[in-house]
Design an enzyme around this catalytic site. Structure first.
Site, short mmCIF file in Angstrom:
data_model
loop_
_atom_site.label_atom_id
_atom_site.label_comp_id
_atom_site.label_asym_id
_atom_site.label_seq_id
_atom_site.Cartn_x
_atom_site.Cartn_y
_atom_site.Cartn_z
N CYS A 41 46.32 40.06 46.52
CA CYS A 41 46.93 41.34 46.98
C CYS A 41 45.72 41.94 48.13
O CYS A 41 44.60 41.98 47.90
CB CYS A 41 46.44 42.41 45.84
SG CYS A 41 46.91 44.08 46.13
N1 LIG Z 1 48.25 51.88 47.35
C1 LIG Z 1 47.81 50.96 46.46
C2 LIG Z 1 48.56 49.75 46.61
C3 LIG Z 1 48.34 48.56 45.71
C4 LIG Z 1 49.59 47.70 45.50
O1 LIG Z 1 50.57 48.10 46.10
N2 LIG Z 1 49.30 46.52 45.08
C5 LIG Z 1 50.37 45.49 44.77
C6 LIG Z 1 49.85 44.16 44.96
S1 LIG Z 1 49.83 43.87 46.59
C7 LIG Z 1 51.01 45.64 43.06
O2 LIG Z 1 49.86 45.53 42.30
N3 LIG Z 1 52.25 45.56 43.00
C8 LIG Z 1 52.78 45.61 41.80
C9 LIG Z 1 54.09 46.06 41.47
O3 LIG Z 1 54.38 46.95 42.33
O4 LIG Z 1 54.61 46.07 40.73
C10 LIG Z 1 46.29 50.42 46.95
O5 LIG Z 1 46.09 50.54 47.87
O6 LIG Z 1 45.57 50.15 45.85
#
Ligand SMILES: N[C@@H](CCC(=O)N[C@@H](CS)C(=O)NCC(=O)O)C(=O)O
Length: 305
Positions: A41
């Site tokens: 990520c």
């Molecule tokens: N705004 C958050 C975004 C984090 C994010 O979207 N992480 C993704 C992975 S790249 C995630 O964990 N997605 C899991 C999901 O949406 O179920 C940050 O910058 O910390």
């Protein structure tokens, strides 16, 4: 992953926005906080890089999830063993969702990484990477040696310029690649992909005669941009259809900048795991890649300097 009625992708805001600060609920203390991340990520990788740049390795512990994000979201190694993935040492969760549900059984948001966890209060402090890296930049300074206190990725004299750069790099590059890849209509894709490349053109211009994006020093703006650049040729060109150009062939200055941070600064290199990156994206979005086959190239993932 859901898209809007017009086929475009919008990222939902993060849910936990508390801060580590002196006199606050979450005091800055050694060995009190734990970071749950995925090497895949880009947002989580921001926090890994800043943790290293600030020398916080002995102050903030880390667990890395398995890269294959399936129906139950991010698994720990206990649920999906994978090289360089960890089990959850504090909560024995099988998935990241268990952490969120432990804190709030009725939680209705996304189960995302990174998660900054308070081991003393057994709760989530913050799950927004842009805020976690700001905390890491200053909140633990009283516990750090002088040379690490001096590392300031958001210096007051450059803040306005850093904010201004983040303002277009986030929507057009960091999240732009996702808007391109997750678009479900031709129009939404076309708009997003062109915005990605216009913004990359702008980065290439900025780097003409300059080592870093803002001022003449490494700042959080570089960390935030770089996590997308390092994934660009191995993943976003193919998987997210960002294929008007590659970084290595289309952007000589941006390419050099990406290579130099990778090869000359261990905080960047040691936070990058190309196997987790490629496996995650190609495996975890069956709506884009139903066979889950991971492509072989590019070889190498990053060219030597
Ligand atoms: N705004 C958050 C975004 C984090 C994010 O979207 N992480 C993704 C992975 S790249 C995630 O964990 N997605 C899991 C999901 O949406 O179920 C940050 O910058 O910390």
């Amino acid at each position: 992953m859901k898209t809007e009625d017009d086929g475009s992708f919008k990222r939902a805001p993060s849910s936990y926005r508390n801060v580590v600060e002196k006199g606050g609920k979450h005091e800055p203390e050694a060995d009190r906080y734990h970071l749950y991340v995925s090497y895949a990520c880009p947002w989580a990788t921001r926090t890994l890089i800043v943790r290293k740049l600030k020398g916080l390795e002995n102050i903030i512990s880390v667990s890395v999830v398995s890269p294959r994000m399936g129906e139950r979201g991010w698994p720990f190694a206990s649920a999906d063993p994978y090289p360089d993935a960890d089990e959850d040492p504090f909560n024995q969760s099988s998935h990241v969702r268990d952490l969120y549900l432990k804190v709030e059984p009725n939680y209705g948001g996304r189960f995302t990484v990174p998660v900054l966890w308070d081991k003393k209060l057994h709760t989530i402090v913050n799950n927004e990477s842009s805020e976690i890296i700001r905390m890491f930049n200053t909140a633990f300074n009283h516990l750090l040696p002088e040379e690490k206190v001096k590392v300031d990725l958001y210096p007051s004299e450059l803040r306005a310029e850093i904010d201004a750069v983040n303002e277009w790099i986030y929507p057009n590059i960091n999240n732009g690649v996702y808007r391109s890849g997750f678009a479900t209509t031709q129009d939404a894709y076309s708009k997003a992909v062109h915005e990605v490349f216009e913004a990359l053109d702008r980065v290439e211009e900025i780097l003409n005669g300059k080592e870093y994006l803002v001022g003449d020093r490494l700042t959080e703006a570089d960390v935030r941009l770089w996590v997308t650049l390092i994934r660009f040729d191995p993943v976003y060109v193919g998987h997210f259809k960002c294929n008007l150009r590659t970084i290595r062939d289309g952007y000589p200055l941006t390419h050099k900048y990406t290579q130099k941070l990778y090869w000359n600064n261990d905080a960047f290199k040691s936070s990058t795991n190309f196997d987790h990156i490629k496996t995650h994206y190609y495996w975890s979005h069956p709506m884009i890649n139903p066979t889950r086959v991971v492509p072989a190239g590019p070889v190498p993932n990053i060219l030597p300097l």
